[in-house]
Design a protein around this motif. Structure first.
Motif, PDB file in Angstrom:
ATOM      1  N   GLY A   1       0.784  -1.225   0.000  1.00 54.93           N
ATOM      2  CA  GLY A   1       0.000   0.000   0.000  1.00 54.93           C
ATOM      3  C   GLY A   1       0.813   1.269   0.000  1.00 54.93           C
ATOM      4  O   GLY A   1       0.426   2.257   0.616  1.00 54.93           O
TER       5      GLY A   1
ATOM      6  N   ASN B   1      -6.303  10.829  -1.766  1.00 61.40           N
ATOM      7  CA  ASN B   1      -7.576  10.115  -1.848  1.00 61.40           C
ATOM      8  C   ASN B   1      -7.971   9.823  -3.293  1.00 61.40           C
ATOM      9  O   ASN B   1      -8.532   8.764  -3.577  1.00 61.40           O
ATOM     10  CB  ASN B   1      -8.682  10.895  -1.142  1.00 61.40           C
ATOM     11  CG  ASN B   1      -8.519  10.866   0.359  1.00 61.40           C
ATOM     12  OD1 ASN B   1      -7.931   9.944   0.913  1.00 61.40           O
ATOM     13  ND2 ASN B   1      -9.029  11.890   1.021  1.00 61.40           N
TER      14      ASN B   1
ATOM     15  N   TRP C   1      -5.939   6.758  -4.409  1.00 56.05           N
ATOM     16  CA  TRP C   1      -6.333   5.492  -3.791  1.00 56.05           C
ATOM     17  C   TRP C   1      -7.788   5.110  -4.027  1.00 56.05           C
ATOM     18  O   TRP C   1      -8.175   3.967  -3.760  1.00 56.05           O
ATOM     19  CB  TRP C   1      -6.059   5.524  -2.291  1.00 56.05           C
ATOM     20  CG  TRP C   1      -4.618   5.357  -1.977  1.00 56.05           C
ATOM     21  CD1 TRP C   1      -3.820   6.251  -1.347  1.00 56.05           C
ATOM     22  CD2 TRP C   1      -3.787   4.231  -2.266  1.00 56.05           C
ATOM     23  NE1 TRP C   1      -2.546   5.759  -1.237  1.00 56.05           N
ATOM     24  CE2 TRP C   1      -2.503   4.517  -1.793  1.00 56.05           C
ATOM     25  CE3 TRP C   1      -4.011   3.009  -2.901  1.00 56.05           C
ATOM     26  CZ2 TRP C   1      -1.437   3.630  -1.917  1.00 56.05           C
ATOM     27  CZ3 TRP C   1      -2.954   2.123  -3.024  1.00 56.05           C
ATOM     28  CH2 TRP C   1      -1.692   2.439  -2.541  1.00 56.05           C
TER      29      TRP C   1
ATOM     30  N   LYS D   1      -9.548   1.485  -3.115  1.00 53.37           N
ATOM     31  CA  LYS D   1     -10.369   1.436  -1.899  1.00 53.37           C
ATOM     32  C   LYS D   1     -11.745   0.862  -2.195  1.00 53.37           C
ATOM     33  O   LYS D   1     -12.309   0.129  -1.387  1.00 53.37           O
ATOM     34  CB  LYS D   1     -10.493   2.823  -1.278  1.00 53.37           C
ATOM     35  CG  LYS D   1      -9.257   3.262  -0.563  1.00 53.37           C
ATOM     36  CD  LYS D   1      -9.429   4.618   0.079  1.00 53.37           C
ATOM     37  CE  LYS D   1      -8.150   5.032   0.767  1.00 53.37           C
ATOM     38  NZ  LYS D   1      -8.232   6.358   1.372  1.00 53.37           N
ATOM     39  N   ILE D   2     -12.292   1.184  -3.354  1.00 54.82           N
ATOM     40  CA  ILE D   2     -13.596   0.648  -3.732  1.00 54.82           C
ATOM     41  C   ILE D   2     -13.543  -0.875  -3.808  1.00 54.82           C
ATOM     42  O   ILE D   2     -14.479  -1.566  -3.408  1.00 54.82           O
ATOM     43  CB  ILE D   2     -14.058   1.247  -5.076  1.00 54.82           C
ATOM     44  CG1 ILE D   2     -14.387   2.726  -4.892  1.00 54.82           C
ATOM     45  CG2 ILE D   2     -15.262   0.500  -5.637  1.00 54.82           C
ATOM     46  CD1 ILE D   2     -14.635   3.467  -6.173  1.00 54.82           C
ATOM     47  N   LEU D   3     -12.423  -1.405  -4.275  1.00 57.28           N
ATOM     48  CA  LEU D   3     -12.258  -2.855  -4.411  1.00 57.28           C
ATOM     49  C   LEU D   3     -11.629  -3.502  -3.173  1.00 57.28           C
ATOM     50  O   LEU D   3     -11.354  -4.699  -3.178  1.00 57.28           O
ATOM     51  CB  LEU D   3     -11.383  -3.155  -5.632  1.00 57.28           C
ATOM     52  CG  LEU D   3     -11.954  -2.688  -6.969  1.00 57.28           C
ATOM     53  CD1 LEU D   3     -10.922  -2.837  -8.070  1.00 57.28           C
ATOM     54  CD2 LEU D   3     -13.226  -3.440  -7.290  1.00 57.28           C
ATOM     55  N   ASN D   4     -11.382  -2.716  -2.129  1.00 53.27           N
ATOM     56  CA  ASN D   4     -10.731  -3.197  -0.900  1.00 53.27           C
ATOM     57  C   ASN D   4      -9.359  -3.818  -1.180  1.00 53.27           C
ATOM     58  O   ASN D   4      -9.002  -4.841  -0.622  1.00 53.27           O
ATOM     59  CB  ASN D   4     -11.620  -4.195  -0.152  1.00 53.27           C
ATOM     60  CG  ASN D   4     -12.854  -3.546   0.393  1.00 53.27           C
ATOM     61  OD1 ASN D   4     -12.811  -2.409   0.838  1.00 53.27           O
ATOM     62  ND2 ASN D   4     -13.964  -4.249   0.346  1.00 53.27           N
ATOM     63  N   LEU D   5      -8.580  -3.172  -2.043  1.00 47.25           N
ATOM     64  CA  LEU D   5      -7.255  -3.662  -2.421  1.00 47.25           C
ATOM     65  C   LEU D   5      -6.142  -2.678  -2.075  1.00 47.25           C
ATOM     66  O   LEU D   5      -5.004  -2.865  -2.497  1.00 47.25           O
ATOM     67  CB  LEU D   5      -7.211  -3.952  -3.931  1.00 47.25           C
ATOM     68  CG  LEU D   5      -8.157  -5.020  -4.443  1.00 47.25           C
ATOM     69  CD1 LEU D   5      -8.101  -5.083  -5.963  1.00 47.25           C
ATOM     70  CD2 LEU D   5      -7.820  -6.364  -3.839  1.00 47.25           C
ATOM     71  N   GLU D   6      -6.436  -1.638  -1.291  1.00 48.94           N
ATOM     72  CA  GLU D   6      -5.433  -0.595  -1.056  1.00 48.94           C
ATOM     73  C   GLU D   6      -4.221  -1.074  -0.288  1.00 48.94           C
ATOM     74  O   GLU D   6      -3.155  -0.480  -0.394  1.00 48.94           O
ATOM     75  CB  GLU D   6      -6.055   0.636  -0.370  1.00 48.94           C
ATOM     76  CG  GLU D   6      -6.509   0.415   1.044  1.00 48.94           C
ATOM     77  CD  GLU D   6      -7.962  -0.003   1.164  1.00 48.94           C
ATOM     78  OE1 GLU D   6      -8.474   0.050   2.281  1.00 48.94           O
ATOM     79  OE2 GLU D   6      -8.579  -0.382   0.171  1.00 48.94           O
ATOM     80  N   LYS D   7      -4.320  -2.144   0.476  1.00 43.81           N
ATOM     81  CA  LYS D   7      -3.168  -2.656   1.229  1.00 43.81           C
ATOM     82  C   LYS D   7      -2.489  -3.826   0.519  1.00 43.81           C
ATOM     83  O   LYS D   7      -1.567  -4.427   1.057  1.00 43.81           O
ATOM     84  CB  LYS D   7      -3.597  -3.104   2.631  1.00 43.81           C
ATOM     85  CG  LYS D   7      -4.133  -1.976   3.487  1.00 43.81           C
ATOM     86  CD  LYS D   7      -3.066  -0.944   3.769  1.00 43.81           C
ATOM     87  CE  LYS D   7      -3.609   0.174   4.635  1.00 43.81           C
ATOM     88  NZ  LYS D   7      -2.694   1.268   4.797  1.00 43.81           N
ATOM     89  N   GLN D   8      -2.919  -4.146  -0.691  1.00 40.62           N
ATOM     90  CA  GLN D   8      -2.350  -5.281  -1.416  1.00 40.62           C
ATOM     91  C   GLN D   8      -1.468  -4.868  -2.589  1.00 40.62           C
ATOM     92  O   GLN D   8      -0.777  -5.703  -3.162  1.00 40.62           O
ATOM     93  CB  GLN D   8      -3.464  -6.182  -1.918  1.00 40.62           C
ATOM     94  CG  GLN D   8      -4.261  -6.808  -0.792  1.00 40.62           C
ATOM     95  CD  GLN D   8      -5.404  -7.666  -1.310  1.00 40.62           C
ATOM     96  OE1 GLN D   8      -5.464  -7.957  -2.496  1.00 40.62           O
ATOM     97  NE2 GLN D   8      -6.289  -8.062  -0.428  1.00 40.62           N
TER      98      GLN D   8
END
Length: 73
Positions: free
Chosen positions: A33, A54, A57, A61-68
């Motif tokens: 991330g 923002n 990202w 963030k919409i796909l819940n992939l921001e930390k991957q």
């Protein structure tokens, strides 16, 4: 042109944007991330502007992939 780029970076996804004469290449690579812009942390390069960060990202963030994934330009 895109076929040539995709063959060079087979594991990464490459995005290319143009404005006037400038060309920006963006790489989305597996990571933790981080944003790296011109070999600087994205927060420092964008002067800690939350609006810009923002916007960068938002798709992940919409796909819940921001930390991957890491974003490298």
């Amino acid at each position: 042109m895109n076929d040539k780029i995709e063959s060079i970076f087979q594991k990464e996804k490459v995005g290319i944007g143009k404005r006037k004469q400038a060309i920006a290449r963006v790489f989305l690579v597996p990571g933790t991330g981080n944003i790296i812009i011109n070999n600087n942390p994205g927060e420092k390069y964008l002067q800690y502007n939350l609006s810009y960060l923002n916007d960068i990202w938002a798709p992940l963030k919409i796909l819940n992939l921001e930390k991957q994934f890491d974003i490298i330009t």
